[in-house]
Design a protein around this motif. Structure first.
Motif, PDB file in Angstrom:
ATOM      1  N   LEU A  65      68.164  10.273 -72.296  1.00 15.40           N
ATOM      2  CA  LEU A  65      69.377  10.319 -71.494  1.00 15.40           C
ATOM      3  C   LEU A  65      70.180   9.046 -71.723  1.00 15.40           C
ATOM      4  O   LEU A  65      69.721   7.948 -71.404  1.00 15.40           O
ATOM      5  CB  LEU A  65      69.029  10.450 -70.009  1.00 15.40           C
ATOM      6  N   LEU A  66      71.381   9.196 -72.300  1.00 16.81           N
ATOM      7  CA  LEU A  66      72.308   8.075 -72.413  1.00 16.81           C
ATOM      8  C   LEU A  66      73.076   8.044 -71.095  1.00 16.81           C
ATOM      9  O   LEU A  66      74.076   8.740 -70.910  1.00 16.81           O
ATOM     10  CB  LEU A  66      73.235   8.258 -73.618  1.00 16.81           C
ATOM     11  N   ASN A  67      72.548   7.260 -70.156  1.00 19.00           N
ATOM     12  CA  ASN A  67      73.044   7.262 -68.780  1.00 19.00           C
ATOM     13  C   ASN A  67      74.266   6.351 -68.674  1.00 19.00           C
ATOM     14  O   ASN A  67      74.174   5.142 -68.904  1.00 19.00           O
ATOM     15  CB  ASN A  67      71.929   6.787 -67.841  1.00 19.00           C
ATOM     16  N   CYS A  68      75.384   6.943 -68.312  1.00 26.42           N
ATOM     17  CA  CYS A  68      76.666   6.234 -68.301  1.00 26.42           C
ATOM     18  C   CYS A  68      77.105   5.834 -66.895  1.00 26.42           C
ATOM     19  O   CYS A  68      78.291   5.563 -66.663  1.00 26.42           O
ATOM     20  CB  CYS A  68      77.741   7.116 -68.945  1.00 26.42           C
ATOM     21  N   GLU A  69      76.168   5.820 -65.956  1.00 25.32           N
ATOM     22  CA  GLU A  69      76.503   5.470 -64.571  1.00 25.32           C
ATOM     23  C   GLU A  69      75.324   4.786 -63.886  1.00 25.32           C
ATOM     24  O   GLU A  69      74.170   5.160 -64.109  1.00 25.32           O
ATOM     25  CB  GLU A  69      76.901   6.724 -63.782  1.00 25.32           C
ATOM     26  N   ASP A  70      75.629   3.776 -63.049  1.00 25.00           N
ATOM     27  CA  ASP A  70      74.584   3.113 -62.277  1.00 25.00           C
ATOM     28  C   ASP A  70      74.816   3.255 -60.774  1.00 25.00           C
ATOM     29  O   ASP A  70      74.159   2.587 -59.971  1.00 25.00           O
ATOM     30  CB  ASP A  70      74.460   1.634 -62.666  1.00 25.00           C
ATOM     31  N   ASP A  71      75.756   4.123 -60.393  1.00 28.08           N
ATOM     32  CA  ASP A  71      76.038   4.385 -58.991  1.00 28.08           C
ATOM     33  C   ASP A  71      74.800   4.979 -58.304  1.00 28.08           C
ATOM     34  O   ASP A  71      74.105   5.819 -58.891  1.00 28.08           O
ATOM     35  CB  ASP A  71      77.210   5.372 -58.901  1.00 28.08           C
ATOM     36  N   PRO A  72      74.492   4.569 -57.062  1.00 32.79           N
ATOM     37  CA  PRO A  72      73.278   5.063 -56.403  1.00 32.79           C
ATOM     38  C   PRO A  72      73.292   6.554 -56.090  1.00 32.79           C
ATOM     39  O   PRO A  72      72.227   7.166 -55.957  1.00 32.79           O
ATOM     40  CB  PRO A  72      73.215   4.232 -55.110  1.00 32.79           C
ATOM     41  N   HIS A  73      74.486   7.155 -55.995  1.00 34.41           N
ATOM     42  CA  HIS A  73      74.569   8.569 -55.640  1.00 34.41           C
ATOM     43  C   HIS A  73      74.482   9.492 -56.859  1.00 34.41           C
ATOM     44  O   HIS A  73      74.237  10.676 -56.708  1.00 34.41           O
ATOM     45  CB  HIS A  73      75.871   8.853 -54.878  1.00 34.41           C
ATOM     46  N   TYR A 107      68.180   5.648 -70.533  1.00 37.58           N
ATOM     47  CA  TYR A 107      68.756   4.465 -71.173  1.00 37.58           C
ATOM     48  C   TYR A 107      70.051   4.106 -70.447  1.00 37.58           C
ATOM     49  O   TYR A 107      70.976   4.912 -70.364  1.00 37.58           O
ATOM     50  CB  TYR A 107      69.051   4.736 -72.651  1.00 37.58           C
ATOM     51  N   ASP A 108      70.115   2.883 -69.930  1.00 30.29           N
ATOM     52  CA  ASP A 108      71.247   2.422 -69.127  1.00 30.29           C
ATOM     53  C   ASP A 108      72.386   1.979 -70.055  1.00 30.29           C
ATOM     54  O   ASP A 108      72.635   0.785 -70.243  1.00 30.29           O
ATOM     55  CB  ASP A 108      70.797   1.276 -68.216  1.00 30.29           C
ATOM     56  N   VAL A 109      73.086   2.965 -70.603  1.00 31.11           N
ATOM     57  CA  VAL A 109      74.139   2.693 -71.584  1.00 31.11           C
ATOM     58  C   VAL A 109      75.272   1.881 -70.966  1.00 31.11           C
ATOM     59  O   VAL A 109      75.869   1.018 -71.620  1.00 31.11           O
ATOM     60  CB  VAL A 109      74.666   4.026 -72.165  1.00 31.11           C
ATOM     61  N   LYS A 110      75.569   2.157 -69.695  1.00 33.48           N
ATOM     62  CA  LYS A 110      76.689   1.460 -69.039  1.00 33.48           C
ATOM     63  C   LYS A 110      76.461  -0.044 -68.997  1.00 33.48           C
ATOM     64  O   LYS A 110      77.414  -0.828 -68.999  1.00 33.48           O
ATOM     65  CB  LYS A 110      76.884   2.010 -67.625  1.00 33.48           C
ATOM     66  N   ASN A 111      75.208  -0.456 -68.973  1.00 38.66           N
ATOM     67  CA  ASN A 111      74.887  -1.884 -68.932  1.00 38.66           C
ATOM     68  C   ASN A 111      74.302  -2.378 -70.253  1.00 38.66           C
ATOM     69  O   ASN A 111      73.537  -3.347 -70.291  1.00 38.66           O
ATOM     70  CB  ASN A 111      73.944  -2.174 -67.766  1.00 38.66           C
ATOM     71  N   GLY A 112      74.680  -1.679 -71.337  1.00 39.30           N
ATOM     72  CA  GLY A 112      74.407  -2.194 -72.679  1.00 39.30           C
ATOM     73  C   GLY A 112      73.143  -1.719 -73.355  1.00 39.30           C
ATOM     74  O   GLY A 112      72.837  -2.163 -74.460  1.00 39.30           O
ATOM     75  N   GLN A 113      72.392  -0.800 -72.728  1.00 38.01           N
ATOM     76  CA  GLN A 113      71.122  -0.369 -73.317  1.00 38.01           C
ATOM     77  C   GLN A 113      71.340   0.841 -74.235  1.00 38.01           C
ATOM     78  O   GLN A 113      71.063   1.978 -73.866  1.00 38.01           O
ATOM     79  CB  GLN A 113      70.115  -0.028 -72.217  1.00 38.01           C
ATOM     80  N   GLU A 125      86.656  -0.256 -71.551  1.00 30.90           N
ATOM     81  CA  GLU A 125      85.498  -1.112 -71.309  1.00 30.90           C
ATOM     82  C   GLU A 125      84.629  -1.199 -72.566  1.00 30.90           C
ATOM     83  O   GLU A 125      84.496  -0.204 -73.301  1.00 30.90           O
ATOM     84  CB  GLU A 125      84.688  -0.578 -70.125  1.00 30.90           C
ATOM     85  N   PRO A 126      84.013  -2.335 -72.816  1.00 31.91           N
ATOM     86  CA  PRO A 126      83.232  -2.508 -74.059  1.00 31.91           C
ATOM     87  C   PRO A 126      82.164  -1.440 -74.260  1.00 31.91           C
ATOM     88  O   PRO A 126      81.979  -0.956 -75.384  1.00 31.91           O
ATOM     89  CB  PRO A 126      82.617  -3.903 -73.893  1.00 31.91           C
ATOM     90  N   TRP A 127      81.453  -1.044 -73.204  1.00 33.28           N
ATOM     91  CA  TRP A 127      80.386  -0.057 -73.378  1.00 33.28           C
ATOM     92  C   TRP A 127      80.946   1.314 -73.753  1.00 33.28           C
ATOM     93  O   TRP A 127      80.302   2.071 -74.499  1.00 33.28           O
ATOM     94  CB  TRP A 127      79.503   0.027 -72.135  1.00 33.28           C
ATOM     95  N   ILE A 128      82.151   1.631 -73.269  1.00 40.96           N
ATOM     96  CA  ILE A 128      82.780   2.908 -73.614  1.00 40.96           C
ATOM     97  C   ILE A 128      83.264   2.883 -75.061  1.00 40.96           C
ATOM     98  O   ILE A 128      83.093   3.851 -75.816  1.00 40.96           O
ATOM     99  CB  ILE A 128      83.937   3.212 -72.642  1.00 40.96           C
ATOM    100  N   LEU A 129      83.841   1.765 -75.479  1.00 38.46           N
ATOM    101  CA  LEU A 129      84.295   1.637 -76.866  1.00 38.46           C
ATOM    102  C   LEU A 129      83.106   1.706 -77.824  1.00 38.46           C
ATOM    103  O   LEU A 129      83.199   2.313 -78.902  1.00 38.46           O
ATOM    104  CB  LEU A 129      85.058   0.323 -77.043  1.00 38.46           C
ATOM    105  N   ARG A 130      81.986   1.089 -77.424  1.00 32.07           N
ATOM    106  CA  ARG A 130      80.785   1.148 -78.274  1.00 32.07           C
ATOM    107  C   ARG A 130      80.257   2.576 -78.363  1.00 32.07           C
ATOM    108  O   ARG A 130      79.849   3.036 -79.431  1.00 32.07           O
ATOM    109  CB  ARG A 130      79.705   0.216 -77.709  1.00 32.07           C
ATOM    110  N   LEU A 131      80.271   3.277 -77.230  1.00 24.80           N
ATOM    111  CA  LEU A 131      79.815   4.664 -77.222  1.00 24.80           C
ATOM    112  C   LEU A 131      80.690   5.530 -78.129  1.00 24.80           C
ATOM    113  O   LEU A 131      80.182   6.401 -78.849  1.00 24.80           O
ATOM    114  CB  LEU A 131      79.835   5.193 -75.783  1.00 24.80           C
ATOM    115  N   CYS A 132      81.990   5.287 -78.114  1.00 24.04           N
ATOM    116  CA  CYS A 132      82.910   6.043 -78.977  1.00 24.04           C
ATOM    117  C   CYS A 132      82.628   5.782 -80.457  1.00 24.04           C
ATOM    118  O   CYS A 132      82.929   6.624 -81.308  1.00 24.04           O
ATOM    119  CB  CYS A 132      84.358   5.683 -78.656  1.00 24.04           C
ATOM    120  N   ASP A 133      82.048   4.630 -80.758  1.00 25.10           N
ATOM    121  CA  ASP A 133      81.683   4.314 -82.138  1.00 25.10           C
ATOM    122  C   ASP A 133      80.362   4.968 -82.530  1.00 25.10           C
ATOM    123  O   ASP A 133      80.181   5.424 -83.667  1.00 25.10           O
ATOM    124  CB  ASP A 133      81.589   2.791 -82.296  1.00 25.10           C
ATOM    125  N   VAL A 134      79.430   5.051 -81.570  1.00 28.28           N
ATOM    126  CA  VAL A 134      78.086   5.580 -81.842  1.00 28.28           C
ATOM    127  C   VAL A 134      78.069   7.114 -81.894  1.00 28.28           C
ATOM    128  O   VAL A 134      77.387   7.709 -82.742  1.00 28.28           O
ATOM    129  CB  VAL A 134      77.101   5.073 -80.759  1.00 28.28           C
TER     130      VAL A 134
END
Length: 245
Positions: free
Chosen positions: A6-14, A34-40, A66-75
């Motif tokens: 799971l490329l998890n793109c959110e760290d919100d508790p809900h 995998y906590d993608v939003k925080n660089g994992q 945001e950097p993590w979104i731009l990186r995801l768009c590259d990957v």
């Protein structure tokens, strides 16, 4: 048992925090979070060991710089095209970010606003859509929670369906390796998912992100999320890495 990344793109508790469990219970499989939003972002060699890759939802927009979104768009284009990688599923933000990364267009859904609740959509007419969603009849009912929408799917991709508030409820790429849904089948796919969804509804209503407190938003019954699970598992079976066959 099947194992999914799971490329998890959110760290919100809900949503972000309980997402891995929701997906695991919906797909009845092991899920590595995998906590993608925080660089994992895991290396490709590690991802090759899974039966499928899942890009989850997010409170962010796919258009946020945001950097993590731009990186995801590259990957993501590399994951989508590499036959040595497992197949890919995009859910909500995952649907949108895959559309954008592969050449489509995502915008704020200004006409219909934030969508929250159960929704029915008609399955697309293309042979590839019918193949991917065989056994689901003519329409699908699932739970939606989004403010953005895909306005153009990637070149060569085929629509999986449409509804009044959403012209692209999902798509499948021309190589068949990527399948996406605007809806959240992980919400209606298990008792835990339904419980988490109701918590999200409460949080959004209390924060004023949607108007009022509507009983209809809390209706989680009679969805097609179990049938969607079967379609997703079949998709992952069809897209096993070439070296694994």
């Amino acid at each position: 048992p099947r194992r999914f990344a799971l490329l998890n793109c959110e760290d919100d508790p809900h949503y972000g925090k309980p997402l891995a469990r929701m997906v695991a219970e919906w797909l009845q499989a092991d899920v590595q979070d995998y906590d993608v939003k925080n660089g994992q972002v895991p290396p490709f060699d590690e991802l090759r060991g899974y039966d499928g890759l899942i890009v989850g939802g997010s409170l962010n927009s796919a258009n946020d710089p945001e950097p993590w979104i731009l990186r995801l768009c590259d990957v993501l284009p590399k994951l989508a095209s590499d036959a040595s990688m497992p197949g890919v599923l995009g859910i909500c933000f995952g649907h949108q970010i895959l559309a954008k990364a592969l050449g489509g267009r995502v915008e704020r859904n200004s006409t219909f606003g934030v969508q929250l609740g159960k929704r029915r959509f008609a399955i697309g007419e293309s042979p590839l859509a019918r193949e991917k969603l065989s056994g689901l009849g003519q329409q699908i009912t699932s739970i939606a929670a989004h403010g953005d929408a895909v306005m153009e799917i990637p070149p060569g991709a085929e629509s999986l369906g449409q509804s009044t508030p959403c012209c692209y409820e999902g798509f499948v790429t021309s190589n068949g390796r990527v399948i996406t849904f605007q809806c959240h089948p992980e919400f209606g796919g298990s008792p835990f998912g339904r419980e988490a969804y109701l918590g999200l509804v409460d949080a959004m209503e209390n924060a004023g992100e949607v108007e009022g407190k509507l009983k209809a938003r809390r209706d989680t019954g009679d969805t097609d999320d179990q049938a969607l699970r079967d379609a997703v598992l079949a998709h992952f079976e069809q897209t096993q890495p070439k070296s694994a066959l």
